[in-house]
Design an enzyme around this catalytic site. Structure first.
Site, mmCIF file in Angstrom:
data_model
loop_
_atom_site.group_PDB
_atom_site.id
_atom_site.type_symbol
_atom_site.label_atom_id
_atom_site.label_comp_id
_atom_site.label_asym_id
_atom_site.label_seq_id
_atom_site.Cartn_x
_atom_site.Cartn_y
_atom_site.Cartn_z
ATOM 1 N N ASP A 62 0.836 -1.208 0.000
ATOM 2 C CA ASP A 62 0.000 0.000 0.000
ATOM 3 C C ASP A 62 0.870 1.258 0.000
ATOM 4 O O ASP A 62 2.068 1.216 0.316
ATOM 5 C CB ASP A 62 -0.883 -0.036 1.254
ATOM 6 C CG ASP A 62 -2.195 0.693 1.073
ATOM 7 O OD1 ASP A 62 -2.305 1.513 0.150
ATOM 8 O OD2 ASP A 62 -3.108 0.438 1.882
ATOM 9 N N ASP A 111 -10.875 1.946 -2.923
ATOM 10 C CA ASP A 111 -11.386 1.627 -1.592
ATOM 11 C C ASP A 111 -12.908 1.589 -1.595
ATOM 12 O O ASP A 111 -13.519 1.193 -0.609
ATOM 13 C CB ASP A 111 -10.892 2.667 -0.570
ATOM 14 C CG ASP A 111 -9.501 2.325 -0.054
ATOM 15 O OD1 ASP A 111 -9.044 1.192 -0.301
ATOM 16 O OD2 ASP A 111 -8.872 3.191 0.583
HETATM 17 C C1 GLA Z 1 -5.689 1.887 2.273
HETATM 18 C C2 GLA Z 1 -6.123 0.688 1.453
HETATM 19 C C3 GLA Z 1 -7.156 -0.104 2.206
HETATM 20 C C4 GLA Z 1 -6.606 -0.542 3.541
HETATM 21 C C5 GLA Z 1 -6.114 0.667 4.314
HETATM 22 C C6 GLA Z 1 -5.372 0.238 5.571
HETATM 23 O O1 GLA Z 1 -6.712 2.809 2.386
HETATM 24 O O2 GLA Z 1 -6.605 1.092 0.216
HETATM 25 O O3 GLA Z 1 -7.591 -1.204 1.443
HETATM 26 O O4 GLA Z 1 -5.554 -1.455 3.317
HETATM 27 O O5 GLA Z 1 -5.233 1.466 3.545
HETATM 28 O O6 GLA Z 1 -4.908 1.321 6.299
#
Ligand code: GLA
Length: 729
Positions: free
Chosen positions: A478, A548
């Site tokens: 990420d 997300d």
């Molecule tokens: C980002 C990712 C999510 C999750 C969060 C965790 O927003 O896109 O899927 O993994 O971080 O903090």
């Protein structure tokens, strides 16, 4: 050879199956001009388009009008400062502070296959699938060698371009702009298509009229971004999915970019793409080279479908690598929306136990397993297992998950450092920051200064040692914030302008090392959802978390925009909980499954808590995934209708290469009264084959389904989705 040099006419011709691209050398000064990009031509006699007989076009004989020449000649790679007032692709500052550069052809090489680009991701291919042209050019005065690199593919309608700059002078100089590709062409009354967005709303398609002056899409956030996408298409007004001419560019790069089109006073268009100039200044020592990232160019005379097919085929065959390139991905369940930071070993195992019974194949432990990370405001950088949460340790958890017959995956955000972390307390100078100025926080975190090799090594070792400690088969990598306060504690003053690009190179180096040490690992990139969904990252990971926002209806536009360029096999898509955590919408579990089927497919919910009726549906969805995923991953994707355009329903289709099978997805968003069915027109079936719709008796010919259409009964209710499976009868 798909590339030929016609010596007498001084023309280079590059061919792909349906397109041709021509470059001409002009005048005694060897200017390199763009002649043609479009439908494939048998002949090459297009030199008259270089207008070498007209007055301003012979600068060696007409220096008086040299400026007019510079300002309208269709340059293959325009350099700036000598009289071309359109935006150039290249600029430098010499050691004594001068700017201005020219470019003249010196020699060329044509060979089979494609070279790798040092330190950068790029498409690849051997001599049976592509040929390469290198145009070696110079500016003797400034001491610059330019190598313009073109590869034409034989199995898909794509041409790639990049540029390598070498300092052949006696003093260092500073590169202040190095774009990768340019097409100078006549304006065919174009519209422009770009992809725009925001967090949870990535890659929405925008089409508008191309006007005079400069327009396009950019990012200088340090990543390709949620907001804009390194993609630009110029399309003729009659362009639809099936008709019209499309000129598209996509950047194989994950940092700052500029994708622009400038319409000049003479109604010509300069379409260009490259690294954004914001805070870019690269010092090039004598004898050293700078390699610019690659741009993929696609021309289609068959509308957006033709463009999409070309990108998808190129990326499936010539960009995505590794064990999972052509393989079905395990169905995963991710605990992020199920638990957020509130989990421990027992909680994760309870999810895994239930999930394994339902046929789910991998548990992914998301954010919160390391350091003191119990909320999103701390501990990034402290990549040590929190054994208060993971009682028994990581290996115990992984082994227990494996005993259930499931694989195990883990989340990292390796590029970051929290101000509240042991790492930051020990190394406050490791964050990107302007020395002495308090740096801007975002999600209460800073970005690591990856221009420093010792930091890259630290990050690599932390990630790798966790992976070495247990049987971890998947990583979600990420990256949750943008770059600000561009400053490094270590780079010298005249190299601070290299930080943005060095950062991206370091991310590539890290992922390169990771995929080499762990060749069986399934890597999924992610950036606050889909803020780094680009071909650069796809070179390292066969899939990227798309957004997300996992709401099935929001996903229609996000996945439509993403699939305009990228294969369905690359789009991270999950069935998530309801009411949806981003928009609060409630959609049927079945619809969520059908929409996620168009991507990698997985779950993002607490399977121990969802309603029994939904849980009961999971084994059916798992079976659906196994039944259709080969087709979804390998087939050709076609868009039939767009909800973001018609505001009623969405429809797409995947057809197998042999055209023996097709899967149509139909999603009705809001139902309407007194409306019984809708006709859809299928695409790219075999007109002469007969097809049966699974579950029905009737048989239809391919031509009827394509030209007369299929009547789809109106489902009852809102947010309803249907799959229509056609098999050769
Ligand atoms: C980002 C990712 C999510 C999750 C969060 C965790 O927003 O896109 O899927 O993994 O971080 O903090």
């Amino acid at each position: 050879m798909s590339i030929t040099y016609f010596e007498k006419e001084r023309i280079f011709k590059l061919d792909t199956p349906n397109t041709s691209y021509m470059i001409g050398l002009v005048d005694e000064e060897n200017f390199v001009g763009h002649i043609y990009y479009g439908k494939r031509l048998a002949g090459h006699e297009a030199g008259y388009l270089m207008r070498t007989q007209e007055p301003p076009f012979v600068p060696s004989k007409n220096n008086r009008e040299r400026c007019s020449f510079y300002d309208c000649f269709p340059f293959e790679y325009p350099t700036g400062g000598l009289g071309d007032y359109r935006d150039s692709c290249f600029s430098l500052r010499t050691a004594n502070g001068n700017v201005g550069s020219s470019l003249s052809y010196v020699s060329h090489k044509i060979y089979g296959g494609k070279p790798a680009l040092e330190g950068l991701p790029a498409t690849f291919g051997e001599a049976d699938t592509c040929d390469t042209l290198e145009l070696i050019c110079e500016d003797k005065h400034a001491g610059i060698e330019y190598v313009l690199i073109y590869t034409a593919f034989k199995d898909t309608d794509a041409i790639t371009r990049s540029v390598r700059i070498r300092n052949i002078g006696n003093e260092p100089f500073y590169l202040t702009k190095v774009y990768s590709a340019c097409i100078d062409m006549d304006n065919k009354d174009f519209d422009m298509i770009t992809l725009h967005g925001s967090w949870a709303r990535e890659r929405h398609i925008q089409r508008k009229t191309l006007g005079f002056g400069m327009q396009g899409a950019t990012s200088f956030r340090g990543k390709s971004s949620h907001q804009n996408h390194p993609f630009l298409a110029l399309v003729t007004k009659n362009t639809t999915q099936e008709t019209g001419e499309v000129y598209a560019m996509n950047f194989v790069y994950s940092g700052n970019f500029c994708a622009q089109a400038e319409v000049s006073q003479f109604d010509s268009v300069r379409m260009a793409m490259g690294i954004h100039t914001e805070n870019f200044c690269w010092k090039l020592e004598c004898g050293k080279s700078f390699q610019a990232p690659e741009v993929v160019m696609v021309y289609s005379a068959t509308g957006l479908d033709g463009m999409t097919t070309a990108f998808h085929r190129l990326y499936k065959k010539h960009l995505i690598r590794g064990e999972y390139k052509d393989k079905k991905r395990p169905i995963l369940i991710n605990n992020w929306e199920a638990t957020y930071f509130n989990f421990d070993t027992e909680k994760l195992l309870s999810i895994a136990r239930e999930a394994s019974k339902l046929g789910i194949e991998m548990l992914v432990m998301d954010d919160g397993w390391f350091g003191k990370r119990n909320s999103d405001n701390c501990a990034l950088g402290d990549w040590y297992v929190n054994e208060d949460k993971l009682q028994g340790g990581l290996k115990y958890l992984v082994d227990e998950v494996n005993k259930l017959g499931m694989k195990f995956g883990i989340w990292f955000e390796p590029e970051m450092i929290s101000p509240d972390s042991d790492l930051y307390r020990e190394h406050p100078d490791w964050a990107i920051a302007i020395p002495g100025r308090k740096a801007t926080e975002s999600r209460q975190q800073y970005v690591l200064d990856l221009s420093r090799p010792e930091i890259v090594d630290y990050v690599y070792e932390r990630v790798a040692s966790v992976l070495r400690s247990a049987n971890i088969e998947y990583v979600k990598w990420d990256m949750n914030r943008e770059l600000t306060d561009l400053g490094s504690y270590c780079l010298p003053a005249d190299r601070q302008g290299e930080l943005y690009h060095r950062y991206v190179l370091a991310v590539y180096e890290l992922q390169d090392r990771l995929t080499k040490e762990f060749p069986h690992l399934l890597l999924e990139n992610c950036s606050g959802g889909g803020a780094r969904f680009d071909p650069g990252m796809l070179y390292f990971s066969p899939q990227i978390w798309c957004s997300d926002d996992a709401d099935a209806i929001e996903r229609l536009s996000i996945q439509e925009g993403t699939a305009l360029i990228y294969p369905l096999s690359t789009m991270g898509a999950h069935v998530a909980d309801c009411p949806n955590h981003t928009v609060g919408r409630v959609t049927p579990f079945e619809t969520r499954g059908i929409v996620a089927l168009a991507g990698t497919f997985g779950y993002e919910l607490d399977v121990t808590k969802i309603p029994q009726a939904d849980r009961d549906m999971i084994p059916e969805q798992v079976a659906m995934y196994h039944k259709y995923n080969d087709l979804v991953r390998q087939g050709d994707y076609y868009r039939i209708a767009s909800y973001s355009e018609n505001h009623q329903y969405d429809c797409w289709e995947v057809v197998s290469e042999d055209k023996k099978e097709a899967l149509v997805t139909y999603v009705q968003v809001l139902n309407r009264p007194n409306f019984k069915s809708r006709r859809i027109y299928l695409k790219e079936l075999d007109a002469n084959k007969l097809y049966r719709i699974e579950g029905e008796e009737a048989v239809y010919s391919g031509e009827l389904l394509m030209y007369a259409g299929l009547q789809v009964p109106n489902p009852w209710g809102d947010f309803q989705a249907r799959l229509i499976h056609l098999i050769e009868a």
